[in-house]
Design a protein around this motif. Structure first.
Motif, PDB file in Angstrom:
ATOM      1  N   LEU A 260       0.804  -1.225   0.000  1.00  0.00           N
ATOM      2  CA  LEU A 260       0.000   0.000   0.000  1.00  0.00           C
ATOM      3  C   LEU A 260       0.842   1.282   0.000  1.00  0.00           C
ATOM      4  CD1 LEU A 260      -2.635  -1.076   2.684  1.00  0.00           C
ATOM      5  CD2 LEU A 260      -3.003  -0.933   0.212  1.00  0.00           C
ATOM      6  N   LEU A 261       2.155   1.146   0.149  1.00  0.00           N
ATOM      7  CA  LEU A 261       3.003   2.324   0.336  1.00  0.00           C
ATOM      8  C   LEU A 261       3.770   2.702  -0.923  1.00  0.00           C
ATOM      9  CD1 LEU A 261       4.491   1.390   3.836  1.00  0.00           C
ATOM     10  CD2 LEU A 261       2.436   2.744   3.331  1.00  0.00           C
ATOM     11  N   ASN A 262       3.752   4.000  -1.247  1.00  0.00           N
ATOM     12  CA  ASN A 262       4.561   4.542  -2.342  1.00  0.00           C
ATOM     13  C   ASN A 262       5.010   5.949  -1.958  1.00  0.00           C
ATOM     14  OD1 ASN A 262       2.362   6.313  -2.920  1.00  0.00           O
ATOM     15  ND2 ASN A 262       1.424   4.729  -4.185  1.00  0.00           N
ATOM     16  N   ASP A 263       5.749   6.614  -2.843  1.00  0.00           N
ATOM     17  CA  ASP A 263       6.294   7.934  -2.519  1.00  0.00           C
ATOM     18  C   ASP A 263       5.202   8.930  -2.138  1.00  0.00           C
ATOM     19  OD1 ASP A 263       8.776   6.952  -3.052  1.00  0.00           O
ATOM     20  OD2 ASP A 263       9.103   8.102  -4.884  1.00  0.00           O
ATOM     21  N   ALA A 264       4.152   8.987  -2.971  1.00  0.00           N
ATOM     22  CA  ALA A 264       3.083   9.970  -2.742  1.00  0.00           C
ATOM     23  C   ALA A 264       2.362   9.706  -1.428  1.00  0.00           C
ATOM     24  CB  ALA A 264       2.097   9.944  -3.909  1.00  0.00           C
ATOM     25  N   THR A 265       2.106   8.441  -1.145  1.00  0.00           N
ATOM     26  CA  THR A 265       1.413   8.076   0.099  1.00  0.00           C
ATOM     27  C   THR A 265       2.240   8.460   1.314  1.00  0.00           C
ATOM     28  OG1 THR A 265       0.258   6.240  -0.964  1.00  0.00           O
ATOM     29  CG2 THR A 265       0.476   6.150   1.427  1.00  0.00           C
ATOM     30  N   MET A 266       3.541   8.123   1.295  1.00  0.00           N
ATOM     31  CA  MET A 266       4.384   8.442   2.445  1.00  0.00           C
ATOM     32  C   MET A 266       4.553   9.950   2.607  1.00  0.00           C
ATOM     33  SD  MET A 266       4.897   5.691   4.041  1.00  0.00           S
ATOM     34  CE  MET A 266       5.546   6.756   5.322  1.00  0.00           C
ATOM     35  N   ALA A 267       4.701  10.675   1.501  1.00  0.00           N
ATOM     36  CA  ALA A 267       4.840  12.133   1.590  1.00  0.00           C
ATOM     37  C   ALA A 267       3.584  12.748   2.204  1.00  0.00           C
ATOM     38  CB  ALA A 267       5.108  12.726   0.214  1.00  0.00           C
ATOM     39  N   ALA A 268       2.420  12.228   1.807  1.00  0.00           N
ATOM     40  CA  ALA A 268       1.152  12.751   2.339  1.00  0.00           C
ATOM     41  C   ALA A 268       1.024  12.453   3.833  1.00  0.00           C
ATOM     42  CB  ALA A 268      -0.028  12.147   1.573  1.00  0.00           C
ATOM     43  N   LEU A 269       1.404  11.245   4.245  1.00  0.00           N
ATOM     44  CA  LEU A 269       1.340  10.885   5.667  1.00  0.00           C
ATOM     45  C   LEU A 269       2.322  11.733   6.472  1.00  0.00           C
ATOM     46  CD1 LEU A 269       1.162   6.978   5.369  1.00  0.00           C
ATOM     47  CD2 LEU A 269      -0.704   8.527   5.981  1.00  0.00           C
ATOM     48  N   ASN A 270       3.533  11.903   5.944  1.00  0.00           N
ATOM     49  CA  ASN A 270       4.532  12.729   6.628  1.00  0.00           C
ATOM     50  C   ASN A 270       4.060  14.171   6.781  1.00  0.00           C
ATOM     51  OD1 ASN A 270       6.299  10.556   6.820  1.00  0.00           O
ATOM     52  ND2 ASN A 270       7.335  11.032   4.913  1.00  0.00           N
ATOM     53  N   ALA A 271       3.405  14.689   5.729  1.00  0.00           N
ATOM     54  CA  ALA A 271       2.919  16.075   5.759  1.00  0.00           C
ATOM     55  C   ALA A 271       1.846  16.258   6.832  1.00  0.00           C
ATOM     56  CB  ALA A 271       2.373  16.462   4.390  1.00  0.00           C
ATOM     57  N   ARG A 272       1.012  15.249   7.026  1.00  0.00           N
ATOM     58  CA  ARG A 272      -0.040  15.366   8.035  1.00  0.00           C
ATOM     59  C   ARG A 272       0.547  15.549   9.439  1.00  0.00           C
ATOM     60  NH1 ARG A 272      -4.260  10.573   7.198  1.00  0.00           N
ATOM     61  NH2 ARG A 272      -5.004  11.468   9.185  1.00  0.00           N
ATOM     62  N   VAL A 273       1.722  14.953   9.658  1.00  0.00           N
ATOM     63  CA  VAL A 273       2.389  15.106  10.958  1.00  0.00           C
ATOM     64  C   VAL A 273       3.209  16.388  11.004  1.00  0.00           C
ATOM     65  CG1 VAL A 273       4.113  14.122  12.520  1.00  0.00           C
ATOM     66  CG2 VAL A 273       2.446  12.626  11.401  1.00  0.00           C
ATOM     67  N   ASP A 274       4.050  16.599   9.994  1.00  0.00           N
ATOM     68  CA  ASP A 274       5.007  17.707  10.024  1.00  0.00           C
ATOM     69  C   ASP A 274       4.406  19.059   9.667  1.00  0.00           C
ATOM     70  OD1 ASP A 274       7.112  16.068  10.767  1.00  0.00           O
ATOM     71  OD2 ASP A 274       7.710  15.646   8.715  1.00  0.00           O
ATOM     72  N   VAL A 275       3.364  19.047   8.837  1.00  0.00           N
ATOM     73  CA  VAL A 275       2.774  20.311   8.392  1.00  0.00           C
ATOM     74  C   VAL A 275       1.450  20.589   9.090  1.00  0.00           C
ATOM     75  CG1 VAL A 275       1.962  21.627   6.392  1.00  0.00           C
ATOM     76  CG2 VAL A 275       3.914  20.080   6.137  1.00  0.00           C
ATOM     77  N   GLU A 276       0.576  19.581   9.106  1.00  0.00           N
ATOM     78  CA  GLU A 276      -0.760  19.772   9.683  1.00  0.00           C
ATOM     79  C   GLU A 276      -0.808  19.495  11.182  1.00  0.00           C
ATOM     80  OE1 GLU A 276      -3.503  17.529   7.228  1.00  0.00           O
ATOM     81  OE2 GLU A 276      -2.330  18.057   5.443  1.00  0.00           O
ATOM     82  N   ARG A 277       0.299  19.005  11.714  1.00  0.00           N
ATOM     83  CA  ARG A 277       0.465  18.801  13.166  1.00  0.00           C
ATOM     84  C   ARG A 277      -0.492  17.774  13.766  1.00  0.00           C
ATOM     85  NH1 ARG A 277       5.503  20.050  13.515  1.00  0.00           N
ATOM     86  NH2 ARG A 277       5.975  22.145  12.775  1.00  0.00           N
ATOM     87  N   GLU A 278      -0.873  16.776  12.986  1.00  0.00           N
ATOM     88  CA  GLU A 278      -1.639  15.661  13.539  1.00  0.00           C
ATOM     89  C   GLU A 278      -0.673  14.744  14.288  1.00  0.00           C
ATOM     90  OE1 GLU A 278      -4.590  13.710  10.994  1.00  0.00           O
ATOM     91  OE2 GLU A 278      -4.124  15.208   9.457  1.00  0.00           O
ATOM     92  N   SER A 279      -1.206  13.961  15.207  1.00  0.00           N
ATOM     93  CA  SER A 279      -0.331  13.066  15.961  1.00  0.00           C
ATOM     94  C   SER A 279       0.055  11.856  15.107  1.00  0.00           C
ATOM     95  CB  SER A 279      -1.025  12.588  17.242  1.00  0.00           C
ATOM     96  OG  SER A 279      -1.974  11.587  16.962  1.00  0.00           O
ATOM     97  N   VAL A 280       1.232  11.323  15.376  1.00  0.00           N
ATOM     98  CA  VAL A 280       1.723  10.152  14.656  1.00  0.00           C
ATOM     99  C   VAL A 280       0.731   8.998  14.757  1.00  0.00           C
ATOM    100  CG1 VAL A 280       3.474   8.319  14.753  1.00  0.00           C
ATOM    101  CG2 VAL A 280       4.173  10.724  14.793  1.00  0.00           C
ATOM    102  N   ASP A 281       0.256   8.721  15.957  1.00  0.00           N
ATOM    103  CA  ASP A 281      -0.652   7.587  16.158  1.00  0.00           C
ATOM    104  C   ASP A 281      -1.973   7.773  15.415  1.00  0.00           C
ATOM    105  OD1 ASP A 281       1.203   6.309  17.739  1.00  0.00           O
ATOM    106  OD2 ASP A 281       0.350   7.003  19.632  1.00  0.00           O
ATOM    107  N   ASP A 282      -2.494   8.995  15.395  1.00  0.00           N
ATOM    108  CA  ASP A 282      -3.759   9.255  14.693  1.00  0.00           C
ATOM    109  C   ASP A 282      -3.597   9.073  13.187  1.00  0.00           C
ATOM    110  OD1 ASP A 282      -5.033   9.778  17.054  1.00  0.00           O
ATOM    111  OD2 ASP A 282      -5.047  11.962  16.832  1.00  0.00           O
ATOM    112  N   VAL A 283      -2.484   9.558  12.647  1.00  0.00           N
ATOM    113  CA  VAL A 283      -2.231   9.420  11.211  1.00  0.00           C
ATOM    114  C   VAL A 283      -2.099   7.946  10.840  1.00  0.00           C
ATOM    115  CG1 VAL A 283      -0.529   9.851   9.387  1.00  0.00           C
ATOM    116  CG2 VAL A 283      -1.192  11.700  10.930  1.00  0.00           C
TER     117      VAL A 283
END
Length: 294
Positions: A260-283
């Motif tokens: 299920l993992l590719n570059d776009a998916t990981m970048a989007a998940l990383n952005a939710r934590v680093d940019v949108e400030r969601e918690s790691v566990d929630d993401v």
């Protein structure tokens, strides 16, 4: 009747052994940056839902984590093919992505580690610049950067300690492209701060990784690795062979997640934590739920 009782006893014993094997705690590891923290949480939640007793140990340094797995303290974590090839197995030969995977799979099998199916996420190293600054200097590739510096322009770099010292990092990259930032022009810092320093105009260039979610958010340009210096870093679950033998179904379970993992998916998940400030566990949890893994 005795034969039936014998067969029944044997079946019960087999089930008990299998249950005990799966009941053993799985120690899931992770490195100390966003992507790895997400993957460790995702893996832990996923496997706990499958009935495993999981102990998550994330936030570890790269070398420490690998040593912990080799010594049996960590059962499973996500590693990058290029890291194992160069840093752990000291292979200097340039290999294709598939050949890189096959080589590390073979070499690490000798150390009691099994590489499962690689994902399509290739989190290779990269150099980034502020988009407007790169355009003003005519820089779109690392070769362009080398030319600008060799013409006498002193540009500064933000690097983490690992990239600064490793065999596929700063020094050999500079040798390949025939230029040098100069020791005084390199600032070492935590990997999570390199893009912040770049965005704040404290440095001109920053080392980063290809799936960093902050790259598009900060309007940064990733310089083309036109000499293909950086090896492939396919993100792959690696498990101790002994652990896999005790839990053979683990391979299919982790391969399902890896697919299920590719570059776009990981970048989007990383952005939710680093940019949108969601918690790691929630993401991690929402990704698993969206893909019917919880």
């Amino acid at each position: 009747m005795k034969i039936q009782l014998k067969a029944l006893t044997l079946s019960v014993l087999t089930l008990c052994v299998a249950s005990l094997a799966q009941a053993q705690t799985l120690n899931v590891g992770g490195k100390n940056f966003t992507e790895q923290l997400i993957l460790a949480s995702m893996t832990s939640q996923y496997l706990e839902d499958k009935g495993y007793d999981v102990d998550e140990r994330s936030g570890m340094g790269t070398s420490v984590l690998r040593q912990a797995q080799e010594s049996g303290q960590i059962d499973l974590y996500w590693e990058y093919t290029g890291t194992s090839l160069i840093s752990y197995n000291k292979v200097e030969e340039k290999l294709s992505p598939q050949a890189t995977y096959e080589r590390v799979k073979q070499l690490d099998a000798e150390k009691g580690l099994t590489w499962l199916d690689p994902s399509d996420a290739n989190n290779t190293y990269a150099l980034a610049m502020r988009e407007h600054h790169a355009e003003s200097l005519g820089i779109s590739s690392i070769s362009d950067l080398a030319q600008v510096i060799n013409e006498g322009n002193a540009l500064t770099l933000a690097s983490n300690a690992t990239f600064y010292s490793r065999d596929d990092g700063l020094r050999p990259m500079q040798e390949t492209y025939d230029f040098e930032f100069g020791r005084r022009n390199v600032s070492r810092m935590d990997q999570g701060l390199t893009l912040t320093a770049l965005d704040n105009e404290e440095v001109d260039v920053a080392m980063t990784t290809a799936t960093n979610g902050r790259i598009p958010a900060l309007d940064l340009t990733v310089l083309e690795d036109d000499k293909e210096f950086f090896p492939d870093y396919a993100l792959t679950p690696v498990v101790r062979t002994e652990t896999l033998e005790a839990n053979p179904e683990l391979a299919e379970q982790m391969n399902r997640l890896s697919a299920l993992l590719n570059d776009a998916t990981m970048a989007a998940l990383n952005a939710r934590v680093d940019v949108e400030r969601e918690s790691v566990d929630d993401v991690a949890e929402s990704f698993l739920e969206e893909n019917d893994l919880l």
